[in-house]
Design an enzyme around this catalytic site. Structure first.
Site, PDB file in Angstrom:
ATOM      1  N   CYS A  76      -2.787   1.312  -2.248  1.00 33.83           N
ATOM      2  CA  CYS A  76      -2.876   1.676  -0.833  1.00 33.83           C
ATOM      3  C   CYS A  76      -4.217   2.387  -0.629  1.00 33.83           C
ATOM      4  O   CYS A  76      -4.436   3.471  -1.180  1.00 33.83           O
ATOM      5  CB  CYS A  76      -1.718   2.616  -0.499  1.00 33.83           C
ATOM      6  SG  CYS A  76      -1.801   3.299   1.166  1.00 33.83           S
ATOM      7  N   GLY A 231      -6.570  -3.534   3.375  1.00 36.35           N
ATOM      8  CA  GLY A 231      -6.771  -4.612   4.347  1.00 36.35           C
ATOM      9  C   GLY A 231      -8.213  -4.671   4.827  1.00 36.35           C
ATOM     10  O   GLY A 231      -8.784  -5.760   4.978  1.00 36.35           O
TER      11      GLY A 231
HETATM   12  N1  LIG Z   1       1.844  -2.429   2.875  1.00 39.45           N
HETATM   13  C1  LIG Z   1       1.022  -2.526   1.694  1.00 39.45           C
HETATM   14  C2  LIG Z   1       0.776  -1.207   1.028  1.00 39.45           C
HETATM   15  C3  LIG Z   1       0.063  -0.177   1.885  1.00 39.45           C
HETATM   16  C4  LIG Z   1      -1.385  -0.518   2.194  1.00 39.45           C
HETATM   17  C5  LIG Z   1      -2.070   0.608   2.909  1.00 39.45           C
HETATM   18  N2  LIG Z   1      -1.636   0.998   4.162  1.00 39.45           N
HETATM   19  C6  LIG Z   1      -3.569   0.670   2.714  1.00 39.45           C
HETATM   20  O1  LIG Z   1      -4.183   1.555   3.325  1.00 39.45           O
HETATM   21  O2  LIG Z   1      -4.119  -0.072   1.895  1.00 39.45           O
HETATM   22  C7  LIG Z   1       1.644  -3.481   0.673  1.00 39.45           C
HETATM   23  O3  LIG Z   1       2.882  -3.604   0.620  1.00 39.45           O
HETATM   24  O4  LIG Z   1       0.882  -4.105  -0.056  1.00 39.45           O
END
Ligand SMILES: N[C@@H](CCC[C@H](N)C(=O)O)C(=O)O
Length: 289
Positions: A76, A231
């Site tokens: 994350c 992301g």
């Molecule tokens: N939802 C993602 C994990 C969280 C990602 C996050 N919010 C970030 O900042 O990278 C998953 O399940 O891969």
């Protein structure tokens, strides 16, 4: 009643409840329900999920992250910046450059201190190299080994998909106008699409110039969030792979909750720089459900 000391933090509005596992004792069997419960804005604390800051044999500190639905993500980006801030400010490490172990591997964090050198204002993370091989993302399909500008039929539309793993899976779609991105229509559909056997984080991006883009996300396990660090890294890599941004040039990614600066040299590491904030700290009554 079980009492757990917590800190709520956010990176550009992507908020998690953080628990310092150097001090708290929790069993693995509790993590999923705890994540679901603390995330609830009515009966819990209200967040996009739960992050555990843990001791590590391999790195200076460790991180485990759980989405709002209790599923575990391997990494994350926003969480890593907050873990770095917490670790430095709570003296889990005294180093300004240190390592954090995640389920996707070990990353390096560099904290940028404010003027009186007491607090962490921003954090840069070396997020490691993106994974581009289709089956490692993982994404099904017998076409090309890499998923770059690939035709993707969904909801009666044909989109163009680029898929990138930053240790967790992302699929990126370019749009002409970010305000028209079908985030709420297609996000929940694509995140559960059979072509992604482990689910996927869904991103829509509007490239403004070679060094700037707008970004919106539907996160696997949490839905729409204000920001997603991994992301933003994946989106920058996708933009470079599609010839819309340039290697080694910092890209400003405008997320709903603020900006991140992402740089990819085109081969090796992706660098992410941005803010990390503490919101509040308190005691959570874990059995009070
Ligand atoms: N939802 C993602 C994990 C969280 C990602 C996050 N919010 C970030 O900042 O990278 C998953 O399940 O891969």
């Amino acid at each position: 009643m079980k009492e757990i000391q917590y800190t709520k933090m956010h990176g550009l509005g992507n908020s998690y409840v953080y628990i310092n596992m150097f001090k708290e004792t929790l069993d693995e069997s509790e993590f999923k329900s705890l994540a679901i419960n603390v995330s609830n804005k009515n009966t819990g604390i209200g967040s996009d999920g739960l992050i555990l800051i843990t001791p590590s044999d391999e790195a200076d500190v460790g991180m485990r992250m759980f989405n709002k639905d209790g599923s575990e993500g391997k990494t994350c980006g926003n969480g890593l910046r907050c873990v770095a801030k917490y670790a430095f400010e709570h003296q889990l490490t005294h180093k300004e450059t240190f390592t954090i172990e995640t389920k996707a591997g070990i990353v390096e964090a560099y904290v940028h201190l404010d003027n009186d050198h007491q607090q962490v204002a921003e954090v840069t993370i070396d997020m490691g190299a993106p994974i581009l091989e289709r089956h490692q993302i993982p994404m099904l399909g017998e076409k090309a080994a890499y998923v770059i500008n690939e035709s993707f039929k969904v909801g009666g539309e044909t989109l163009s998909a680029t898929a990138v793993s930053m240790g967790n899976p992302h699929v990126i779609f370019f749009v002409a106008d970010i305000d028209e991105a079908p985030l709420y229509e297609l996000g929940p559909v694509i995140t559960n699409d059979d072509r992604f056997p482990e689910g996927v984080n869904v991103e829509f991006i509007e490239v403004i110039s070679e060094t700037e883009m707008h970004f919106r996300v539907w996160e696997r396990g949490s839905g729409v969030t204000e920001a997603c660090g991994t992301g933003a890294c994946a989106a920058t890599v996708a933009s470079i792979l599609n010839g819309k941004s340039r290697r080694s040039e910092p890209v400003t990614v405008h997320l709903a909750g603020g900006d991140l600066t992402i740089t990819w040299d085109g081969n090796g590491k992706v660098w992410m720089r941005g803010a990390a904030e503490t919101i509040t700290t308190g005691i959570y009554f874990a059995d009070n459900k």
